[in-house]
Design a protein around this motif. Structure first.
Motif, PDB file in Angstrom:
ATOM      1  N   LEU A   1       0.832  -1.205   0.000  1.00 61.21           N
ATOM      2  CA  LEU A   1       0.000   0.000   0.000  1.00 61.21           C
ATOM      3  C   LEU A   1       0.872   1.262   0.000  1.00 61.21           C
ATOM      4  N   ARG A   2       1.903   1.254   0.840  1.00 61.49           N
ATOM      5  CA  ARG A   2       2.803   2.407   0.878  1.00 61.49           C
ATOM      6  C   ARG A   2       3.475   2.613  -0.475  1.00 61.49           C
ATOM      7  N   ALA A   3       3.966   1.524  -1.086  1.00 56.12           N
ATOM      8  CA  ALA A   3       4.631   1.637  -2.393  1.00 56.12           C
ATOM      9  C   ALA A   3       3.666   2.153  -3.454  1.00 56.12           C
ATOM     10  N   ALA A   4       2.431   1.674  -3.452  1.00 55.90           N
ATOM     11  CA  ALA A   4       1.434   2.122  -4.435  1.00 55.90           C
ATOM     12  C   ALA A   4       1.122   3.604  -4.233  1.00 55.90           C
ATOM     13  N   PHE A   5       0.973   4.028  -2.981  1.00 58.06           N
ATOM     14  CA  PHE A   5       0.700   5.433  -2.680  1.00 58.06           C
ATOM     15  C   PHE A   5       1.848   6.305  -3.162  1.00 58.06           C
ATOM     16  N   GLU A   6       3.068   5.956  -2.775  1.00 60.05           N
ATOM     17  CA  GLU A   6       4.222   6.778  -3.138  1.00 60.05           C
ATOM     18  C   GLU A   6       4.446   6.803  -4.644  1.00 60.05           C
ATOM     19  N   GLU A   7       4.169   5.689  -5.321  1.00 61.89           N
ATOM     20  CA  GLU A   7       4.305   5.662  -6.777  1.00 61.89           C
ATOM     21  C   GLU A   7       3.273   6.579  -7.434  1.00 61.89           C
ATOM     22  N   SER A   8       2.057   6.592  -6.898  1.00 65.97           N
ATOM     23  CA  SER A   8       1.001   7.395  -7.520  1.00 65.97           C
ATOM     24  C   SER A   8       1.235   8.887  -7.362  1.00 65.97           C
ATOM     25  N   ILE A   9       1.966   9.294  -6.327  1.00 65.73           N
ATOM     26  CA  ILE A   9       2.223  10.724  -6.129  1.00 65.73           C
ATOM     27  C   ILE A   9       3.678  11.087  -6.384  1.00 65.73           C
ATOM     28  N   GLY A  10       4.414  10.175  -6.993  1.00 68.37           N
ATOM     29  CA  GLY A  10       5.800  10.460  -7.349  1.00 68.37           C
ATOM     30  C   GLY A  10       6.713  10.635  -6.154  1.00 68.37           C
ATOM     31  N   GLY A  11       6.367  10.032  -5.032  1.00 71.05           N
ATOM     32  CA  GLY A  11       7.207  10.134  -3.845  1.00 71.05           C
ATOM     33  C   GLY A  11       7.225  11.513  -3.216  1.00 71.05           C
ATOM     34  N   THR A  12       6.256  12.348  -3.545  1.00 71.57           N
ATOM     35  CA  THR A  12       6.219  13.723  -3.045  1.00 71.57           C
ATOM     36  C   THR A  12       6.096  13.781  -1.536  1.00 71.57           C
ATOM     37  N   TRP A  13       5.215  12.995  -0.979  1.00 72.32           N
ATOM     38  CA  TRP A  13       4.991  12.969   0.458  1.00 72.32           C
ATOM     39  C   TRP A  13       5.305  11.568   0.966  1.00 72.32           C
ATOM     40  N   PRO A  14       6.461  11.374   1.566  1.00 69.80           N
ATOM     41  CA  PRO A  14       6.799  10.045   2.074  1.00 69.80           C
ATOM     42  C   PRO A  14       5.774   9.598   3.110  1.00 69.80           C
ATOM     43  N   LEU A  15       5.472   8.337   3.082  1.00 66.72           N
ATOM     44  CA  LEU A  15       4.464   7.775   3.978  1.00 66.72           C
ATOM     45  C   LEU A  15       5.156   6.851   4.972  1.00 66.72           C
ATOM     46  N   ASN A  16       4.983   7.125   6.252  1.00 69.07           N
ATOM     47  CA  ASN A  16       5.567   6.320   7.316  1.00 69.07           C
ATOM     48  C   ASN A  16       4.847   4.976   7.378  1.00 69.07           C
ATOM     49  N   ILE A  17       5.607   3.888   7.315  1.00 69.36           N
ATOM     50  CA  ILE A  17       4.988   2.550   7.305  1.00 69.36           C
ATOM     51  C   ILE A  17       4.225   2.287   8.603  1.00 69.36           C
ATOM     52  N   GLY A  18       4.700   2.847   9.708  1.00 73.89           N
ATOM     53  CA  GLY A  18       3.959   2.703  10.968  1.00 73.89           C
ATOM     54  C   GLY A  18       2.575   3.317  10.874  1.00 73.89           C
TER      55      GLY A  18
END
Length: 176
Positions: free
Chosen positions: A6-23
């Motif tokens: 889920l984190r990888a899909a989110f970051e890919e969709s926004i180009g890594g603009t806002w890093p998402l904490n796995i926790g």
């Protein structure tokens, strides 16, 4: 998907603009499970627990997509707060604060423009839309800073207000 997917899909969709904490991902998945919006599936051979969205989760997601974001739902604007406080704090060079921000925002605009030139594949549409939003926000910030600068030129600060108790103390001291 499990949390890392889920984190990888989110970051890919926004180009890594806002890093998402796995926790945060796993905390959110736990809350969504508690609320009946996702359900856990059997662990994979690698020990990862995937989740699937429930019908209630799909309905909640559909409502989220169709509900406009209100201006009051957004976080505080730290720059506006900084400038408001700079105006009311003695000794702060407010035009210098505005100029420092303008320089930083212009560098950001240049970087976004370089990134946009590289994101020209049709498959990059999600990333391009996020990037366009950031570009437009930065351009709006520059316009607002122009407005602030023009307002500062016309601004004449009110006379300093001395608290009543301090005035009485000063008057009493001058009588001596």
């Amino acid at each position: 998907m499990h949390g890392y997917q889920l984190r990888a899909a989110f970051e890919e969709s926004i180009g890594g603009t806002w890093p998402l904490n796995i926790g945060q991902v796993y905390t959110t998945l736990s809350r969504l499970e508690r609320d009946g919006l996702v359900r856990p599936l059997a662990k994979s051979e690698e020990g990862q627990r995937p989740y699937e969205i429930t019908d209630a989760g799909r309905a909640d997601l559909a409502a989220w997509f169709t509900t406009p974001i209100g201006r009051t739902d957004r976080p505080r604007d730290e720059l506006a707060i900084k400038l408001a406080l700079a105006l009311t704090t003695p000794g702060v060079d407010v035009p210098a604060v505005v100029q420092a921000q303008r320089s930083a925002t212009m560098r950001t605009l240049q970087e976004y423009t370089r990134l946009k030139a590289r994101a020209d594949q049709p498959a990059d549409l999600a990333w391009r839309l996020v990037l366009d939003a950031m570009l437009f926000q930065a351009e709006a910030e520059v316009r607002w800073l122009d407005h602030c600068e023009a307002s500062l030129v016309r601004y004449s600060p009110p006379p300093l207000r001395v608290p009543q108790a301090a005035q009485e103390t000063a008057t009493e001291a001058s009588r001596r």
